[in-house]
Motif scaffolding. Structure first.
Motif, PDB file in Angstrom:
ATOM      1  N   ALA A 154      31.201  75.320  44.854  1.00 41.79           N
ATOM      2  CA  ALA A 154      32.310  75.140  43.561  1.00 41.79           C
ATOM      3  C   ALA A 154      31.630  74.134  42.098  1.00 41.79           C
ATOM      4  O   ALA A 154      31.714  72.773  42.018  1.00 41.79           O
ATOM      5  CB  ALA A 154      33.359  74.659  43.722  1.00 41.79           C
ATOM      6  N   VAL A 155      31.553  75.323  41.582  1.00 44.60           N
ATOM      7  CA  VAL A 155      31.104  74.845  40.183  1.00 44.60           C
ATOM      8  C   VAL A 155      32.102  74.840  38.307  1.00 44.60           C
ATOM      9  O   VAL A 155      32.520  76.060  37.893  1.00 44.60           O
ATOM     10  CB  VAL A 155      29.998  74.624  39.474  1.00 44.60           C
ATOM     11  CG1 VAL A 155      29.509  74.060  38.481  1.00 44.60           C
ATOM     12  CG2 VAL A 155      29.050  75.038  40.368  1.00 44.60           C
ATOM     13  N   PRO A 156      32.005  73.912  37.707  1.00 47.51           N
ATOM     14  CA  PRO A 156      33.096  73.835  36.547  1.00 47.51           C
ATOM     15  C   PRO A 156      31.772  74.213  35.510  1.00 47.51           C
ATOM     16  O   PRO A 156      30.707  74.285  35.601  1.00 47.51           O
ATOM     17  CB  PRO A 156      33.543  72.803  36.208  1.00 47.51           C
ATOM     18  CG  PRO A 156      33.876  72.148  37.415  1.00 47.51           C
ATOM     19  CD  PRO A 156      32.883  72.271  38.277  1.00 47.51           C
ATOM     20  N   ARG A 157      32.133  75.390  34.266  1.00 44.00           N
ATOM     21  CA  ARG A 157      31.226  76.323  33.979  1.00 44.00           C
ATOM     22  C   ARG A 157      30.191  75.648  32.679  1.00 44.00           C
ATOM     23  O   ARG A 157      29.405  75.573  32.788  1.00 44.00           O
ATOM     24  CB  ARG A 157      31.779  77.646  33.102  1.00 44.00           C
ATOM     25  CG  ARG A 157      32.996  76.896  31.984  1.00 44.00           C
ATOM     26  CD  ARG A 157      33.787  77.555  30.937  1.00 44.00           C
ATOM     27  NE  ARG A 157      32.656  78.869  30.740  1.00 44.00           N
ATOM     28  CZ  ARG A 157      31.802  79.970  31.030  1.00 44.00           C
ATOM     29  NH1 ARG A 157      32.806  80.545  31.414  1.00 44.00           N
ATOM     30  NH2 ARG A 157      31.408  80.587  29.953  1.00 44.00           N
ATOM     31  N   HIS A 158      30.840  74.290  32.440  1.00 50.51           N
ATOM     32  CA  HIS A 158      30.024  73.516  32.211  1.00 50.51           C
ATOM     33  C   HIS A 158      29.046  73.126  32.508  1.00 50.51           C
ATOM     34  O   HIS A 158      27.420  72.834  31.409  1.00 50.51           O
ATOM     35  CB  HIS A 158      30.504  71.834  30.924  1.00 50.51           C
ATOM     36  CG  HIS A 158      30.980  71.562  31.692  1.00 50.51           C
ATOM     37  ND1 HIS A 158      32.232  71.197  32.868  1.00 50.51           N
ATOM     38  CD2 HIS A 158      30.371  70.754  32.604  1.00 50.51           C
ATOM     39  CE1 HIS A 158      32.099  70.240  33.741  1.00 50.51           C
ATOM     40  NE2 HIS A 158      31.253  69.293  32.979  1.00 50.51           N
ATOM     41  N   VAL A 159      28.886  72.928  33.799  1.00 47.00           N
ATOM     42  CA  VAL A 159      27.654  72.454  34.492  1.00 47.00           C
ATOM     43  C   VAL A 159      26.007  72.964  34.118  1.00 47.00           C
ATOM     44  O   VAL A 159      25.541  72.583  34.000  1.00 47.00           O
ATOM     45  CB  VAL A 159      28.258  72.530  36.079  1.00 47.00           C
ATOM     46  CG1 VAL A 159      26.803  71.604  36.483  1.00 47.00           C
ATOM     47  CG2 VAL A 159      29.373  71.346  36.294  1.00 47.00           C
TER      48      VAL A 159
END
Length: 249
Positions: A154-159
């Motif tokens: 699960a990754v926040p989009r800014h990464v």
């Protein structure tokens, strides 16, 4: 807590039976997300019936360039997932990952208001393993745990953009060229995404050691190269087992 969650599955034509089972499992058991974005290479789209994907509720089909079984290509697709959805949090699953009981992603993916991020403190993958070393090589900083643990992720989009930008700034090449030079044995997209989180913003995440806890126990991981949905049917709830045994494409 993220305003929106999408699931992204990068698949291809040989995994079409697993993909159908995974999508059905999400439909039956998973809540808290918005859409499932299925990404397949253009070459696979001509070799499988994509009509069920177009018709499935909550599923969005995207095509990408690349070969049928391009290992680096599927990793690079994931590293550009923020261009496939505008979700605030992107959950990556493989075609052969199947939910077997109810799971609310909004409840499961957060701990004390922070998204979880998995790692391993063990040595199942030795320290000199290419995947384990890939974030240290990419970021130029030591990483003492194993960040190349399998999906889900699960990754926040800014990464995603930050990882691609680092490739340009630190290595002078786009991430696709960096991956090509590194080779499949020394490049792990999951490790790079987790590596950015660990090295640049560790306080924003709840870190989960997979040696101690399964971060998503409602989801079973199979191995599509060695198993078929039919051979795994005995491990599935009845509604999914019937589909697996029927061989629904």
């Amino acid at each position: 807590m993220a305003a929106s969650i999408d699931i992204v599955i990068r698949s291809y034509h040989r995994d079409r039976h697993w993909l159908a089972l995974a999508l059905r499992s999400v439909e039956l058991f998973v809540t808290g997300h918005r859409n499932v974005v299925v990404v397949i290479p253009e070459t696979s789209a001509s070799r499988m019936d994509t009509a069920p994907l177009h018709d499935a509720p909550g599923v969005r089909l995207r095509l990408c360039p690349g070969g049928d079984d391009d290992y680096l290509g599927q990793q690079l697709t994931k590293l550009h997932a923020d261009l496939l959805t505008d979700a605030a949090l992107i959950v990556h699953l493989d075609s052969d990952q199947v939910f077997v009981r109810p799971c609310d992603l909004r409840e499961r993916l957060w701990k004390e208001g922070r998204p979880w991020m998995a790692f391993s403190s063990g040595d199942r993958r030795p320290p000199r393993d290419g995947w384990r070393r890939s974030p240290a090589a990419f970021f130029g900083r030591p990483v003492h745990c194993d960040l190349a643990t399998p999906l889900p992720l699960a990754v926040p989009r800014h990464v995603y953009g930050a990882v691609r930008e680092h490739s340009l700034d630190a290595h002078g090449v786009p991430i696709a060229e960096y991956a090509r030079r590194a080779g499949a044995g020394r490049f792990s997209e999951a490790a790079l995404l987790r590596g950015h989180a660990l090295l640049f913003e560790p306080e924003r995440y709840a870190w989960v050691d997979v040696r101690d806890v399964d971060p998503l126990p409602e989801c079973l991981t199979f191995w599509s190269r060695a198993e078929t949905p039919a051979s795994a049917a005995h491990r599935l709830p009845r509604a999914l087992a019937e589909q697996a045994l029927a061989g629904v494409p």
